[in-house]
Design an enzyme around this catalytic site. Structure first.
Site, mmCIF file in Angstrom:
data_model
loop_
_atom_site.group_PDB
_atom_site.id
_atom_site.type_symbol
_atom_site.label_atom_id
_atom_site.label_comp_id
_atom_site.label_asym_id
_atom_site.label_seq_id
_atom_site.Cartn_x
_atom_site.Cartn_y
_atom_site.Cartn_z
ATOM 1 C CG ASP A 154 -10.267 16.389 -14.366
ATOM 2 O OD1 ASP A 154 -9.560 15.827 -15.405
ATOM 3 O OD2 ASP A 154 -11.190 16.019 -14.006
ATOM 4 C CE1 TYR A 200 -18.021 11.566 -15.008
ATOM 5 C CE2 TYR A 200 -16.768 11.631 -13.058
ATOM 6 C CZ TYR A 200 -17.765 11.140 -13.684
ATOM 7 O OH TYR A 200 -17.918 9.736 -13.128
ATOM 8 C CE LYS A 236 -13.063 8.749 -17.913
ATOM 9 N NZ LYS A 236 -14.077 7.922 -17.454
ATOM 10 N NE ARG A 280 -2.922 0.518 3.457
ATOM 11 C CZ ARG A 280 -2.084 0.627 4.683
ATOM 12 N NH1 ARG A 280 -1.393 1.692 4.814
ATOM 13 N NH2 ARG A 280 -2.398 -0.209 5.634
HETATM 14 C C1 PLP Z 1 -13.112 14.706 -16.619
HETATM 15 C C2 PLP Z 1 -13.375 13.699 -15.607
HETATM 16 N N1 PLP Z 1 -12.434 13.509 -14.372
HETATM 17 C C3 PLP Z 1 -12.776 12.783 -13.554
HETATM 18 C C4 PLP Z 1 -13.533 11.573 -13.828
HETATM 19 C C5 PLP Z 1 -13.516 10.549 -12.850
HETATM 20 O O1 PLP Z 1 -12.573 9.649 -13.235
HETATM 21 P P1 PLP Z 1 -12.932 7.786 -12.769
HETATM 22 O O2 PLP Z 1 -14.283 7.451 -13.418
HETATM 23 O O3 PLP Z 1 -11.707 7.114 -13.295
HETATM 24 O O4 PLP Z 1 -13.368 7.810 -11.441
HETATM 25 C C6 PLP Z 1 -13.870 11.435 -15.183
HETATM 26 C C7 PLP Z 1 -14.777 10.102 -15.259
HETATM 27 O O5 PLP Z 1 -15.604 10.247 -16.242
HETATM 28 C C8 PLP Z 1 -13.808 12.502 -16.032
HETATM 29 O O6 PLP Z 1 -14.518 12.462 -17.181
#
Ligand code: PLP
Length: 379
Positions: A172, A99, A197, A46
């Site tokens: 992000d 998101y 992604k 971990r």
């Molecule tokens: C722009 C963005 N940030 C964060 C996330 C969250 O990521 P995760 O689904 O890997 O938890 C997503 C998920 O779709 C996203 O599109």
């Protein structure tokens, strides 16, 4: 080294014990110690695992930070950032259009710990400046936004945030990946990715990563990663490492197909509006050209009503209807009922996430086949 070289080699020496070119998947929970306190740098997985460490070092290089930390999902990475930056009585600012899961985390969980959030249109720098308070500890920006592809001036926001020594700018960068946009070089303090992604890129792993500019923040986040424990598994770390090796080539292909598809959609009389920063008609086009080196493969377009969106989405064949984005295969989705269902309807309407809006994550297939699929669905 150049980005393509770093994508393949940074953080990844051939394995010293066997010479394996691919970083091994160290599927172990613990490491033998020769004597108390005498070990090879690893004690418990971990805290530190060699496969995860290779990914973390790789991402730190690609984003130009001092360190990176990999988490079990993009949301786990965001949670760790809130644990690092926000305490009871603090204030945070967030882009109004992020998101849906990010909004849900802030509004349904972190807010209940006594943290106040203000949601602003971060494409308007005056709105960001006006929302700043003496106790603002985090400004969270997504650029381009999901799903409307709005572009925020990261350097501009960083100048506002930089005036307050105790506040941090978090970006992000999931939609662009470090290949097209490097927020730390634009003044951000930390970058978060859903590695699910583009970084992994093959729709077969969930993960997240944070890369930081400041060593003191990095040390504290490492403490949180170990203490809270939402780590990325060795196998998923290996998948993401493997995905990143072809990130530049995939992003170029997404970008190329994205532009062709956006132009096709603009010409289509069934489409009311197209959101793609590569189009000169996009309000953030000039800024996107300045702060990004490509426009990516994410497009949103409005068909005018829920009924039309539903009919269209039930008729695509090659484009798969599904949540997520950034994979080699084209995915299509309906933000109002899927990715952004957790955003209240009134707020969705205000943002422009209409019931007729469709989001396309353009893959790297032959673009003529993708257009033929949309064309057949429209007919
Ligand atoms: C722009 C963005 N940030 C964060 C996330 C969250 O990521 P995760 O689904 O890997 O938890 C997503 C998920 O779709 C996203 O599109």
């Amino acid at each position: 080294m150049g980005f393509r070289t770093d994508a393949i080699h940074a953080g990844q020496e051939p394995d010293p014990s066997t010479g394996a070119v691919s970083v091994p998947i160290f599927q172990t929970s613990t490491f033998v110690q020769e004597a108390i306190g005498k070990h090879k740098g690893y004690e418990y997985a971990r805290t530190k695992n060699p496969t995860r460490l290779a990914l973390e070092l790789n991402m730190a290089v690609l984003e130009g930070g001092v360190a990176g930390y990999a988490f079990a999902s993009g949301m786990a990475a965001e949670t760790a950032i809130t644990q690092l930056l926000l305490k009871q009585g603090d204030h945070a600012i967030c882009s109004a259009n992020v998101y849906g899961g990010t909004f849900r985390l802030f509004d349904k969980i972190v807010r209940h710990y006594g943290v106040d959030f203000t949601y602003v249109d971060s494409t308007n720098l005056d709105s960001v400046a006006a929302a700043m308070r003496a106790n603002t500890k985090m400004v969270f920006v997504e650029s381009p936004t999901n799903p409307l592809m709005a572009i925020t001036d990261i350097r501009g926001v960083s100048r506002i945030v930089g005036k307050m020594k105790t506040c941090r700018l978090v970006v992000d960068n999931t939609f662009m990946s470090p290949y097209f946009q490097q927020p730390l070089a634009l003044g951000a303090d930390m970058v978060i990715h859903s590695t699910t992604k583009y970084l992994n890129g093959h729709s077969d792993s969930i993960g997240g990563v944070v890369v930081l500019k400041r060593q003191d923040d990095a040390d504290q986040l490492q403490f949180i990663q170990n203490a809270a424990g939402a780590i990325l598994s060795p196998f998923d770390s290996w998948l993401v490492l493997r995905g990143i090796k072809t990130l530049p080539q995939r992003m170029d292909a997404h970008n190329e197909n994205g532009l062709v598809m956006a132009k096709y959609l603009v010409r289509n009389r069934n489409v009311k509006k197209v959101y793609y920063p590569g189009l000169p008609s996009h309000p953030g086009h000039a800024l996107a050209k300045r702060q990004m080196s490509g426009f990516g493969g994410m497009i949103a377009f409005d068909l005018g009503s829920l009924a039309k969106a539903k009919r269209f989405l039930s008729r695509v064949r090659l484009c798969s209807l599904g949540e997520s984005l950034g994979g080699v295969e084209t995915l299509i989705s309906h933000p109002a009922t899927m990715t952004h269902a957790s955003v209240p309807a009134a707020q969705r309407k205000k943002l422009g996430i209409t019931d007729g809006l469709v989001r396309l994550s353009v893959g790297i297939e032959d673009v003529k086949d993708l257009i033929a699929d949309l064309e057949a669905a429209f007919k």
